[in-house]
Design a protein around this motif. Structure first.
Motif, PDB file in Angstrom:
ATOM      1  N   GLY A 147       0.780  -1.227   0.000  1.00 48.47           N
ATOM      2  CA  GLY A 147       0.000   0.000   0.000  1.00 48.47           C
ATOM      3  C   GLY A 147       0.815   1.282   0.000  1.00 48.47           C
ATOM      4  N   ARG A 148       2.125   1.163  -0.110  1.00 52.52           N
ATOM      5  CA  ARG A 148       2.981   2.349  -0.087  1.00 52.52           C
ATOM      6  C   ARG A 148       3.352   2.783  -1.498  1.00 52.52           C
ATOM      7  NH1 ARG A 148       4.845   3.379   5.129  1.00 52.52           N
ATOM      8  NH2 ARG A 148       4.601   1.613   6.540  1.00 52.52           N
ATOM      9  N   ARG A 149       3.771   4.039  -1.626  1.00 56.92           N
ATOM     10  CA  ARG A 149       4.233   4.553  -2.915  1.00 56.92           C
ATOM     11  C   ARG A 149       5.533   3.837  -3.288  1.00 56.92           C
ATOM     12  NH1 ARG A 149       5.230  10.575  -2.635  1.00 56.92           N
ATOM     13  NH2 ARG A 149       6.539   9.816  -0.955  1.00 56.92           N
ATOM     14  N   MET A 150       5.742   3.621  -4.581  1.00 55.57           N
ATOM     15  CA  MET A 150       6.922   2.873  -5.038  1.00 55.57           C
ATOM     16  C   MET A 150       8.220   3.548  -4.605  1.00 55.57           C
ATOM     17  SD  MET A 150       5.796   0.132  -6.108  1.00 55.57           S
ATOM     18  CE  MET A 150       7.355  -0.564  -6.561  1.00 55.57           C
ATOM     19  N   HIS A 151       8.267   4.873  -4.599  1.00 50.63           N
ATOM     20  CA  HIS A 151       9.472   5.569  -4.158  1.00 50.63           C
ATOM     21  C   HIS A 151       9.777   5.214  -2.693  1.00 50.63           C
ATOM     22  CE1 HIS A 151      12.534   8.675  -3.945  1.00 50.63           C
ATOM     23  NE2 HIS A 151      12.003   9.036  -2.793  1.00 50.63           N
ATOM     24  N   ASP A 152       8.744   5.204  -1.869  1.00 49.84           N
ATOM     25  CA  ASP A 152       8.921   4.857  -0.455  1.00 49.84           C
ATOM     26  C   ASP A 152       9.339   3.398  -0.296  1.00 49.84           C
ATOM     27  OD1 ASP A 152       8.189   7.455   0.184  1.00 49.84           O
ATOM     28  OD2 ASP A 152       6.094   6.916   0.564  1.00 49.84           O
ATOM     29  N   VAL A 153       8.758   2.526  -1.101  1.00 45.60           N
ATOM     30  CA  VAL A 153       9.117   1.101  -1.055  1.00 45.60           C
ATOM     31  C   VAL A 153      10.599   0.927  -1.357  1.00 45.60           C
ATOM     32  CG1 VAL A 153       8.825  -1.123  -2.248  1.00 45.60           C
ATOM     33  CG2 VAL A 153       6.821   0.213  -1.568  1.00 45.60           C
ATOM     34  N   GLY A 154      11.070   1.602  -2.402  1.00 46.25           N
ATOM     35  CA  GLY A 154      12.489   1.506  -2.751  1.00 46.25           C
ATOM     36  C   GLY A 154      13.382   1.934  -1.608  1.00 46.25           C
ATOM     37  N   GLU A 155      13.061   3.056  -0.998  1.00 50.96           N
ATOM     38  CA  GLU A 155      13.866   3.538   0.130  1.00 50.96           C
ATOM     39  C   GLU A 155      13.823   2.570   1.305  1.00 50.96           C
ATOM     40  OE1 GLU A 155      12.487   7.494   0.997  1.00 50.96           O
ATOM     41  OE2 GLU A 155      13.673   8.360  -0.633  1.00 50.96           O
ATOM     42  N   MET A 156      12.652   2.017   1.586  1.00 47.49           N
ATOM     43  CA  MET A 156      12.518   1.084   2.707  1.00 47.49           C
ATOM     44  C   MET A 156      13.307  -0.200   2.468  1.00 47.49           C
ATOM     45  SD  MET A 156       8.476   1.666   3.504  1.00 47.49           S
ATOM     46  CE  MET A 156       8.369   0.498   4.864  1.00 47.49           C
ATOM     47  N   VAL A 157      13.273  -0.707   1.242  1.00 46.50           N
ATOM     48  CA  VAL A 157      14.004  -1.940   0.915  1.00 46.50           C
ATOM     49  C   VAL A 157      15.510  -1.688   1.003  1.00 46.50           C
ATOM     50  CG1 VAL A 157      14.529  -3.590  -0.936  1.00 46.50           C
ATOM     51  CG2 VAL A 157      12.156  -2.964  -0.442  1.00 46.50           C
ATOM     52  N   ILE A 158      15.949  -0.574   0.452  1.00 44.89           N
ATOM     53  CA  ILE A 158      17.376  -0.234   0.508  1.00 44.89           C
ATOM     54  C   ILE A 158      17.850  -0.145   1.953  1.00 44.89           C
ATOM     55  CG2 ILE A 158      19.024   1.640   0.064  1.00 44.89           C
ATOM     56  CD1 ILE A 158      17.453   2.099  -2.600  1.00 44.89           C
ATOM     57  N   GLU A 159      17.050   0.489   2.790  1.00 42.52           N
ATOM     58  CA  GLU A 159      17.402   0.629   4.212  1.00 42.52           C
ATOM     59  C   GLU A 159      17.379  -0.730   4.924  1.00 42.52           C
ATOM     60  OE1 GLU A 159      18.476   2.356   7.773  1.00 42.52           O
ATOM     61  OE2 GLU A 159      18.308   3.392   5.865  1.00 42.52           O
ATOM     62  N   ALA A 160      16.302  -1.478   4.750  1.00 48.48           N
ATOM     63  CA  ALA A 160      16.126  -2.748   5.466  1.00 48.48           C
ATOM     64  C   ALA A 160      17.174  -3.774   5.078  1.00 48.48           C
ATOM     65  CB  ALA A 160      14.729  -3.307   5.202  1.00 48.48           C
ATOM     66  N   LEU A 161      17.624  -3.760   3.825  1.00 45.94           N
ATOM     67  CA  LEU A 161      18.572  -4.776   3.350  1.00 45.94           C
ATOM     68  C   LEU A 161      19.996  -4.238   3.254  1.00 45.94           C
ATOM     69  CD1 LEU A 161      16.410  -6.496   0.591  1.00 45.94           C
ATOM     70  CD2 LEU A 161      16.665  -7.124   3.008  1.00 45.94           C
ATOM     71  N   ASP A 162      20.200  -3.037   3.799  1.00 48.08           N
ATOM     72  CA  ASP A 162      21.542  -2.435   3.833  1.00 48.08           C
ATOM     73  C   ASP A 162      22.171  -2.399   2.432  1.00 48.08           C
ATOM     74  OD1 ASP A 162      23.695  -1.163   5.054  1.00 48.08           O
ATOM     75  OD2 ASP A 162      24.720  -3.052   5.428  1.00 48.08           O
ATOM     76  N   LEU A 163      21.454  -1.768   1.498  1.00 51.36           N
ATOM     77  CA  LEU A 163      21.906  -1.686   0.123  1.00 51.36           C
ATOM     78  C   LEU A 163      22.294  -0.266  -0.287  1.00 51.36           C
ATOM     79  CD1 LEU A 163      19.233  -3.991  -1.528  1.00 51.36           C
ATOM     80  CD2 LEU A 163      21.651  -4.508  -1.203  1.00 51.36           C
ATOM     81  N   LYS A 164      22.478   0.611   0.680  1.00 51.93           N
ATOM     82  CA  LYS A 164      22.762   2.029   0.376  1.00 51.93           C
ATOM     83  C   LYS A 164      23.985   2.190  -0.528  1.00 51.93           C
ATOM     84  CE  LYS A 164      20.771   3.908   4.555  1.00 51.93           C
ATOM     85  NZ  LYS A 164      21.034   4.607   5.808  1.00 51.93           N
ATOM     86  N   GLN A 165      24.999   1.378  -0.327  1.00 50.37           N
ATOM     87  CA  GLN A 165      26.217   1.521  -1.125  1.00 50.37           C
ATOM     88  C   GLN A 165      25.976   1.219  -2.602  1.00 50.37           C
ATOM     89  OE1 GLN A 165      25.677  -0.761   1.220  1.00 50.37           O
ATOM     90  NE2 GLN A 165      26.370  -2.769   0.567  1.00 50.37           N
ATOM     91  N   HIS A 166      24.909   0.487  -2.902  1.00 56.74           N
ATOM     92  CA  HIS A 166      24.588   0.127  -4.290  1.00 56.74           C
ATOM     93  C   HIS A 166      23.634   1.111  -4.953  1.00 56.74           C
ATOM     94  CE1 HIS A 166      26.633  -3.661  -3.710  1.00 56.74           C
ATOM     95  NE2 HIS A 166      25.899  -3.873  -2.626  1.00 56.74           N
ATOM     96  N   PHE A 167      22.859   1.840  -4.145  1.00 52.02           N
ATOM     97  CA  PHE A 167      21.826   2.742  -4.662  1.00 52.02           C
ATOM     98  C   PHE A 167      21.933   4.113  -4.013  1.00 52.02           C
ATOM     99  CE2 PHE A 167      20.151  -1.560  -4.907  1.00 52.02           C
ATOM    100  CZ  PHE A 167      19.738  -1.630  -6.221  1.00 52.02           C
ATOM    101  N   THR A 168      22.887   4.913  -4.467  1.00 49.66           N
ATOM    102  CA  THR A 168      23.020   6.253  -3.906  1.00 49.66           C
ATOM    103  C   THR A 168      22.851   7.294  -4.979  1.00 49.66           C
ATOM    104  OG1 THR A 168      25.426   6.157  -4.202  1.00 49.66           O
ATOM    105  CG2 THR A 168      24.526   5.584  -2.021  1.00 49.66           C
TER     106      THR A 168
END
Length: 87
Positions: free
Chosen positions: A66-87
């Motif tokens: 139920g969340r906006r796709m932009h928010d989903v992307g940020e949440m997944v990046i944060e939860a899975l510690d993928l910041k170094q891949h998506f900055t």
């Protein structure tokens, strides 16, 4: 004899634009009512994170519904510690 729906679809699908700017139809998809995209989006997300040896479990997935796709992307990046891949 063409139905009103056929005439409207003909206008929408033709290369020529209707002369009127009046709205002829509106379709609302209330979070999967008409199009069930949830499974397809889950599989796509799993494919992307698998490239980084990560997985999306159902607990994380349930927080994304139920969340906006932009928010989903940020949440997944944060939860899975993928910041170094998506900055």
């Amino acid at each position: 004899v063409h139905s009103t729906f056929d005439k409207a679809m003909g206008n929408l699908c033709s290369s020529s634009r209707p002369k009127s700017t009046e709205v002829q139809a509106v379709i609302f998809d209330l979070d999967g009512t008409l199009i069930d995209y949830e499974d397809a989006s889950r599989r796509a997300m799993c494919d992307v994170v698998a490239k980084y040896d990560k997985t999306v479990d159902w607990k994380l997935h349930s927080t994304l519904l139920g969340r906006r796709m932009h928010d989903v992307g940020e949440m997944v990046i944060e939860a899975l510690d993928l910041k170094q891949h998506f900055t």
